[in-house]
Design a protein around this motif. Structure first.
Motif, mmCIF file in Angstrom:
data_model
loop_
_atom_site.group_PDB
_atom_site.id
_atom_site.type_symbol
_atom_site.label_atom_id
_atom_site.label_comp_id
_atom_site.label_asym_id
_atom_site.label_seq_id
_atom_site.Cartn_x
_atom_site.Cartn_y
_atom_site.Cartn_z
ATOM 1 N N LEU A 50 0.834 -1.207 0.000
ATOM 2 C CA LEU A 50 0.000 0.000 0.000
ATOM 3 C C LEU A 50 0.868 1.256 0.000
ATOM 4 O O LEU A 50 0.610 2.220 -0.723
ATOM 5 N N ARG A 51 1.911 1.216 0.832
ATOM 6 C CA ARG A 51 2.810 2.375 0.918
ATOM 7 C C ARG A 51 3.461 2.644 -0.437
ATOM 8 O O ARG A 51 3.558 3.793 -0.891
ATOM 9 N N LEU A 52 3.903 1.573 -1.099
ATOM 10 C CA LEU A 52 4.529 1.758 -2.414
ATOM 11 C C LEU A 52 3.487 2.223 -3.447
ATOM 12 O O LEU A 52 3.778 3.096 -4.278
ATOM 13 N N ALA A 53 2.296 1.642 -3.378
ATOM 14 C CA ALA A 53 1.242 2.036 -4.334
ATOM 15 C C ALA A 53 0.964 3.538 -4.208
ATOM 16 O O ALA A 53 0.791 4.243 -5.205
ATOM 17 N N LYS A 54 0.946 4.005 -2.970
ATOM 18 C CA LYS A 54 0.716 5.430 -2.731
ATOM 19 C C LYS A 54 1.861 6.254 -3.330
ATOM 20 O O LYS A 54 1.637 7.278 -3.990
ATOM 21 N N TYR A 55 3.084 5.780 -3.110
ATOM 22 C CA TYR A 55 4.253 6.478 -3.670
ATOM 23 C C TYR A 55 4.146 6.549 -5.200
ATOM 24 O O TYR A 55 4.392 7.589 -5.810
ATOM 25 N N ASN A 69 14.074 5.955 -2.282
ATOM 26 C CA ASN A 69 12.854 5.235 -2.667
ATOM 27 C C ASN A 69 13.096 3.725 -2.778
ATOM 28 O O ASN A 69 12.168 2.934 -2.684
ATOM 29 N N ALA A 70 14.342 3.341 -2.907
ATOM 30 C CA ALA A 70 14.655 1.900 -2.896
ATOM 31 C C ALA A 70 14.186 1.249 -1.600
ATOM 32 O O ALA A 70 13.647 0.148 -1.597
ATOM 33 N N GLU A 71 14.368 1.956 -0.492
ATOM 34 C CA GLU A 71 13.977 1.394 0.798
ATOM 35 C C GLU A 71 12.485 1.034 0.788
ATOM 36 O O GLU A 71 12.077 -0.003 1.321
ATOM 37 N N ILE A 72 11.673 1.888 0.170
ATOM 38 C CA ILE A 72 10.222 1.654 0.090
ATOM 39 C C ILE A 72 9.912 0.507 -0.878
ATOM 40 O O ILE A 72 9.014 -0.301 -0.648
ATOM 41 N N ILE A 73 10.685 0.455 -1.943
ATOM 42 C CA ILE A 73 10.434 -0.553 -2.981
ATOM 43 C C ILE A 73 10.773 -1.966 -2.484
ATOM 44 O O ILE A 73 9.981 -2.899 -2.634
ATOM 45 N N PHE A 74 11.952 -2.129 -1.874
ATOM 46 C CA PHE A 74 12.345 -3.469 -1.392
ATOM 47 C C PHE A 74 11.291 -4.021 -0.427
ATOM 48 O O PHE A 74 10.952 -5.196 -0.470
ATOM 49 N N ALA A 75 10.822 -3.133 0.457
ATOM 50 C CA ALA A 75 9.876 -3.587 1.484
ATOM 51 C C ALA A 75 8.590 -4.140 0.878
ATOM 52 O O ALA A 75 7.928 -4.980 1.483
ATOM 53 N N ALA A 76 8.254 -3.681 -0.335
ATOM 54 C CA ALA A 76 6.948 -4.000 -0.917
ATOM 55 C C ALA A 76 7.007 -5.108 -1.967
ATOM 56 O O ALA A 76 5.988 -5.499 -2.522
#
Ligand code: AZC
Length: 818
Positions: free
Chosen positions: A520-525, A625-632
């Motif tokens: 969800l966090r990545l989708a929002k980004y 933004n990599a940090e957000i991407i890996f998590a998702a």
């Protein structure tokens, strides 16, 4: 051992900083000003530890590693510093109470993008681990005015925008003009006899710049250690006394001013590629010379015998970029410290160690003699002498074997070969994953391995869990700590304790719920930054890394085109919805981003497939933004042509965040599969032995595949029939041609994309089958986390220390501790 945190004091400190820096109250300040003020407050906490650490090093006269690197891809500092000071949550609370949102504040910080990709980020992870493990270390690099460019996508094309990262000031750095050094270029070498009748060499009629260091703190996790990253800026020698120059010197003064301005202006945005530009060699020598001068000055403060310099200092050369270190160290030891050749060589060959990061031929640094000797006349003489002596050795060892000399000499064919120089003068040569080191020993550096087997060793790369789990994925980090305690933060092998939970259905649900939140966090980004709506319930299949032919983003997008064809032909195809996510910066001129974006455009706007397939190209992929991407991520695409990716480190970040690897047997993928088990990853394609065999045989015939595989043919034809570019059907003709036709010296399908296509499509099918089994998937994903322990850069650093650097751990006491 934590920082004693006083919330009220911190709040007051932020308000005070706003007042002192901007004459503003919290209500009046803008976001950037708040970021600056908070950073200064955090820096204040760092400062006592930084002082204490450096005092301790001096007092104990410690042995130190200097990590020499043209690149440090640090990303943002604020969040990471708070994490490592163990005050992240406290500060978040304090700011909350002030009505400030920490996430918004962190977002104000520009990434310190002083690197291209894996090599630069590895250097940053290493610094984090060195500080956390309590080892005395410096990073030395360049304070580029402009780091890695910002990427915008316009009309499907990549646009490179200058990254003016210092525009608002860098709150964590400290300028240290008192430790400046002169670095000289050009001119000629004059030789004369000194009073003892010995030859003396001096460089005359040179141009020079002043190297001015900026210190950046590198905070260890919860241990009071703060190491230093030194990044060098260049200033003109004579800005302030231009008037005093006579007419003749005026021109020289301007030249020197320009030299200083140009030298640190910009990072070359090349990943795994050598461009051979004169300015690049200037950059290399500039930071190398300054860093060595600094190390020697520091050494002399507490030691008297320069012949023992290697007992206190070791220089790790991050690829060949800083290899001029060996010759510059020789020069300083001989010309300035008065050692003779043998003495200087003894020190140098015990000081320098070299890491190789690639076998890609186009990355090999070779400088034309003309350029090298013109720019660095004295250093060149020394390289020549190193070469002369080494060739003598070769002649004794391999009499009459001209071929050995041709391949191994440091200077040959009008060029200075930097890798050869690093190997001849270094005491250690390491690759960055098991397979990579084997290829170095058996193929690329075979001759050197035969001559100096004792120098060769492997150090499989790693990543820091502090940034890529604790900071980047707080939900998962908290969940893990809830299950097994928080020892994993400084010893990632503890993650294996999660294995007892992988069959527990409640744990599986919790785990997948966290993944969903991160999606969800990545989708929002993505919605906010790319304007594309993606379904967080779809499979997030991700390939983020530099764009490069050998990494085969082309294979990925061709497969997406194939999938789309399948879905159009068979709308009832029983497969889960998928989102293919790309993120990558390219060296200018590489057109594949355009293809990905055009494919995305067509697919994302086709109602016929009912949103079951989406393609997103995330603009300006970078550490933050990599940090957000890996998590998702659900699926981690690691699909380089086997043998080409030395290690990869993104692969490890995905694994640590619970994604399954879909990859080739390349780089560290091999070791990832070994750790997690073949059932919890999907491996496909040619092996490195097969690739190397084909290459030695001159390739294979892609036309055969084109003629026999209808699906592949359809996809290829869509490259040239306007399917993905109505206004210019010829747009992707080059790509089409490169896959099917030889072109001069270039083999058709150099990277075996068509050869691996079927296996890749099958691998995707297999992955989707796994995904359909919800519990099985959750278990596999959890096992990926549980088995990621080996891939901490803490483990890597301990191996460097044990085998190469031989450092002692240091304890730092600070008075404000709990
Ligand atoms: C990279 C490798 O391509 C990558 O596989 C590896 O993980 C990373 O180094 C860290 O070791 N190599 C480079 O970026 N190399 C150059 C010369 O740019």
């Amino acid at each position: 051992m934590g920082v004693k945190f006083d919330k009220d004091e911190f709040k007051k400190s932020v308000a005070d900083n706003l007042k002192v820096l901007y004459r503003k109250t919290v209500d009046e300040a803008d976001k950037q000003q708040i970021f600056q003020a908070v950073s200064y407050s955090v820096k204040d906490i760092i400062m006592d530890r930084w002082l204490a650490t450096q005092k301790t090093y001096e007092k104990e006269d410690v042995r130190t590693v200097v990590y020499m690197s043209m690149e440090f891809l640090m990303g943002r500092a604020l969040g990471n510093n708070m994490i490592n000071l163990t005050v992240y949550k406290d500060i978040k609370e304090a700011l909350d109470e002030m009505g400030l949102d920490l996430n918004v504040i962190e977002d104000q910080e520009p990434d310190a993008a002083l690197g291209n990709g894996g090599l630069g980020r590895l250097a940053a992870c290493f610094l984090d681990s060195l500080a956390t493990l309590g080892y005395p270390a410096y990073g030395c690099g360049i304070r580029y005015r402009y780091g890695m460019f910002k990427q915008q996508i316009k009309d499907g094309y990549q646009i490179e925008v200058p990254d003016n990262w210092l525009k608002d000031g860098n709150p964590f750095e400290i300028k240290r003009p008192e430790y400046s050094y002169e670095v000289k270029f050009g001119g000629y070498v004059r030789c004369y006899k000194d009073e003892d009748g010995r030859d003396k060499f001096v460089q005359e009629d040179y141009r020079s710049v002043i190297a001015v260091p900026y210190d950046m703190p590198v905070v260890g996790y919860g241990n009071n250690v703060v190491n230093t990253l030194i990044i060098w800026d260049a200033e003109p020698v004579n800005t302030f006394n231009l008037e005093s120059f006579n007419k003749g010197d005026y021109h020289k003064a301007i030249e020197q001013e320009n030299l200083a301005k140009n030298i640190v202006e910009v990072l070359y945005p090349n990943d795994n590629h050598y461009a051979g530009k004169e300015l690049r060699l200037k950059q290399q020598y500039f930071f190398v010379s300054a860093s060595i001068q600094r190390a020697i000055a520091k050494y002399k403060k507490t030691n008297s015998d320069i012949r023992k310099f290697h007992e206190k200092y070791v220089f790790q050369l991050n690829d060949t970029h800083p290899t001029v270190t060996v010759a510059e160290l020789m020069r300083i030891l001989m010309d300035e410290e008065g050692l003779n050749w043998e003495e200087a060589w003894e020190v140098t060959t015990h000081c320098c160690a070299y890491t190789n990061h690639t076998i890609m031929a186009e990355a090999l640094e070779k400088w034309p003699i003309e350029l090298f000797s013109r720019l660095l006349p004295r250093v060149y003489q020394i390289v020549e002498e190193i070469n002369r002596r080494f060739v003598e050795e070769l002649k004794v060892k391999y009499p009459g074997n001209q071929d050995k000399i041709r391949k191994m000499a440091v200077i040959y064919d009008g060029q200075v070969k930097m890798a050869n120089l690093a190997i001849v003068a270094g005491f250690s040569v390491n690759g960055v994953a098991k397979l990579h080191t084997e290829i170095l020993e058996k193929q690329e550096l075979k001759d050197f391995y035969e001559m100096f087997p004792e120098k060769f060793n492997n150090k499989t790369n790693g990543i820091t869990q502090r940034r890529f789990l604790l900071h980047g994925n707080p939900l998962l980090a908290d969940w893990i700590t809830g299950k097994i305690g928080d020892d994993w933060i400084t010893d990632l092998s503890h993650l294996s304790r999660l294995k007892v939970y992988v069959d527990d259905e409640k744990c599986q649900r919790e785990f997948m719920q966290i993944k969903y939140q991160n999606k969800l966090r990545l989708a929002k980004y993505i919605k906010e930054n790319n304007g594309v709506e993606v379904d967080p319930r779809s499979v997030f299949d991700v390939q983020v890394k530099r764009l490069h032919e050998y990494k085969r983003q082309l294979l990925n997008i061709l497969h997406v085109m194939y999938l789309y064809n399948q879905l159009k032909a068979n709308p009832d195809l029983d497969i889960p919805a998928q989102t293919f996510i790309f993120g990558a910066k390219a060296a200018a001129g590489y057109k594949i981003a355009k293809l990905i974006n055009n494919v995305a455009d067509v697919i994302n706007n086709d109602p016929a497939i009912k949103g079951r397939l989406k393609v997103v190209f995330i603009e300006n992929y970078r550490v933050s933004n990599a940090e957000i991407i890996f998590a998702a991520a659900d699926v981690s695409e690691q699909i380089s042509t086997a043998s080409k990716e030395a290690s990869g480190t993104g692969n490890m970040k995905f694994m640590l965040n619970g994604a399954l690897t879909l990859g080739t047997m390349d780089g560290a993928n091999v070791e990832i599969v070994q750790e997690v088990g073949e059932d919890n990853a999907v491996i496909f394609g040619l092996t490195s032995d097969e690739v190397i065999r084909y290459e030695n045989e001159g390739g294979y015939d892609p036309m055969e595949i084109f003629n026999n595989d209808q699906d592949v043919r359809t996809v290829l034809m869509q490259l040239i029939n306007g399917e993905y570019c109505r206004e210019n059907p010829e747009m992707f003709r080059d790509i089409y041609n490169s896959l099917l036709h030889n072109d001069g010296g270039r083999r058709a399908d150099t990277y075996f994309i068509l050869k691996d296509f079927r296996a890749y499509a099958d691998a995707h099918r297999k992955m989707l089958d796994k995904y359909k089994d919800e519990k099985g998937w959750a278990k596999s994903a959890m096992l990926n986390v549980a088995c990621a322990g080996k891939f901490s850069s803490d483990r890597t650093i301990e191996e460097y220390v044990r085998d190469i650097w031989k450092l002692d751990k240091v304890k730092v006491e600070v008075s404000d501790e709990d």
